[in-house]
Design a protein around this motif. Sequence first.
Motif, short mmCIF file in Angstrom:
data_model
loop_
_atom_site.label_atom_id
_atom_site.label_comp_id
_atom_site.label_asym_id
_atom_site.label_seq_id
_atom_site.Cartn_x
_atom_site.Cartn_y
_atom_site.Cartn_z
N LYS A 127 0.83 -1.21 0.00
CA LYS A 127 0.00 0.00 0.00
C LYS A 127 0.87 1.27 0.00
CE LYS A 127 -4.50 1.13 1.65
NZ LYS A 127 -5.64 0.59 2.36
N THR A 128 1.93 1.22 0.80
CA THR A 128 2.85 2.36 0.88
C THR A 128 3.43 2.67 -0.49
OG1 THR A 128 3.44 1.41 3.00
CG2 THR A 128 4.80 3.25 2.25
N GLU A 173 0.77 4.19 -2.75
CA GLU A 173 0.50 5.60 -2.40
C GLU A 173 1.63 6.50 -2.90
OE1 GLU A 173 -2.29 6.74 -1.22
OE2 GLU A 173 -3.09 4.70 -1.07
N LYS A 204 1.46 6.94 -6.70
CA LYS A 204 0.24 7.66 -7.11
C LYS A 204 0.46 9.18 -7.13
CE LYS A 204 -3.70 4.76 -6.03
NZ LYS A 204 -4.57 4.35 -4.94
N SER A 205 1.34 9.64 -6.24
CA SER A 205 1.57 11.09 -6.14
C SER A 205 2.41 11.65 -7.31
CB SER A 205 2.24 11.40 -4.80
OG SER A 205 3.47 10.73 -4.76
#
Lengths: 288, 227
Positions: free
Chosen positions: A130-131, A134, A137-138
């Motif tokens: 997940k990290t 995330e 995604k940025s």
Amino acid sequence: MKPLQTALRHIRRAPYQAIAAISTCMLTFTIAAIFIMVALGSSQILKFFETRPEVTVFFKDEASPNQIFSVKEKLEKTGITASVRYISKEEALEIYREENKSDPLLLEMVTANILPASLEISAHDPALLKTIAEMVKSEPIVEEVLFQEDIISSLTKWTNAIRITGITLVLAFAFQTFTIFLIIIGMKISLKREEIEILNLIGASKWDIKAPFIYEGIIYGLTGGFLSWVFAVTALLYATPFLVSFLAGLPVLPVPLWFYPLLLGGILAAGFILGSLGSLVAVRRFLK
Amino acid sequence: MITFDKVTKNYGNITALSEITFSISQGEFAFLTGPSGSGKTTIIKLLLREITPTSGTIKIGDVDIKKLKPDKIPILRRRLGVVFQDFKLLPDRTVFENVALTLEILGEEKKSIPKKVKDILAITELLDRANLFPAQLAGGELQRAVIARAVVGKPDLLLADEPTGNLDPTTSSQIMKLLKTIHQKGTTILMATHNAGIVNEMTQRVISLKKGKLIKDEQSGKYPHKD
């Protein structure tokens, strides 16, 4: 003295008690063997998914390879990724063609330009997926991020549940088997009071008297263990063709050959420990 | 060989033996006589170290058996041969196996066991019964099998507790003949009995007990009581 022959004679003279002990032991080890196989299989499946490129990052058309490589480098520097693989538009097209080679219609009109470049990322620890997702995604050049979080988490949950259920069941059955050994050998000691008294009077040592009962427990453990292995392996071999088609694409079956003797060794060792422990406690308790 | 020095054995308030003193030399044959309850079996049990004396000393050879540690008791018993009134053969073993058991316990070499067993079965006239189980034998045969088991290991001392107690006169006489043969081969024998006929016929040493007391100890003695 011949403790082994004496133990075998005890078994021959009271076969129903031996059958009860061996069948309980066999049941315990069959359950243990099945759970070991299921747990190892599910671990293999989990490992398979864990080592797949779990996070796939698709980039916008305008993203240049240099920009993508800088994202790749950034990810690698974090130290939490196991591998980061760059798939260019051309490679994506090749993969697409390979996967759809049997369907020419799908191959028409598709060029490298309409397929996005991507990064396939695998992590050392699935919890960090997940990290990673995330983090990428940025990035402004990222179009979409896909990762198999749900599959992994539900597989992890299942694997843990199988392990816990298996361990609990096996422990409960092992305790039951231990108790059965204790009762049966204790009963035999009680039935052979006179024989034990005679042996004592003619100078038999404590070990001479105890040994046949301890050997008997070990024979129960080893025989039950061996039969359970035969049963579990036969069941596995019988079910392999069905399981292979059911688990198509997953590298679980056929089970490697080294697994069978290893399983047998483990079961026999556990049978030896359970049998000797049950009989030792019985001898201690009833041969005072 | 055996020394009893002021041996007393009490069971609670009951005195089974009172200040008994006697000794038996190597190679002797001695009867222990007396009516039921006189203490014969207590003496055998003391010698086997099944029980310990309340007071006094019992020695077999130089060993004070009262002071024996529990793990040394089997070693003492291996030096003794025992013949019981109720035979005490292992029911699930053949005559051959019962006799071989003594040699196995003594740690005899595996190869030499069959010959030694056959030799003793020949002496006790049981060769043709070697493969039978105790339940398949007659009373006299059972007792001969017990004697074979007791002497096959060549014990220092043979203890016989009423070995003819359950046998008819003819069979009893055969058993006594056998014990005599074993004694002539050099085995020390202490036999508890209340069979006056046997004692009087054998003219051996007689140690007589009554109510736990030694009342007579005679070489070439006769049975002193009428039961």
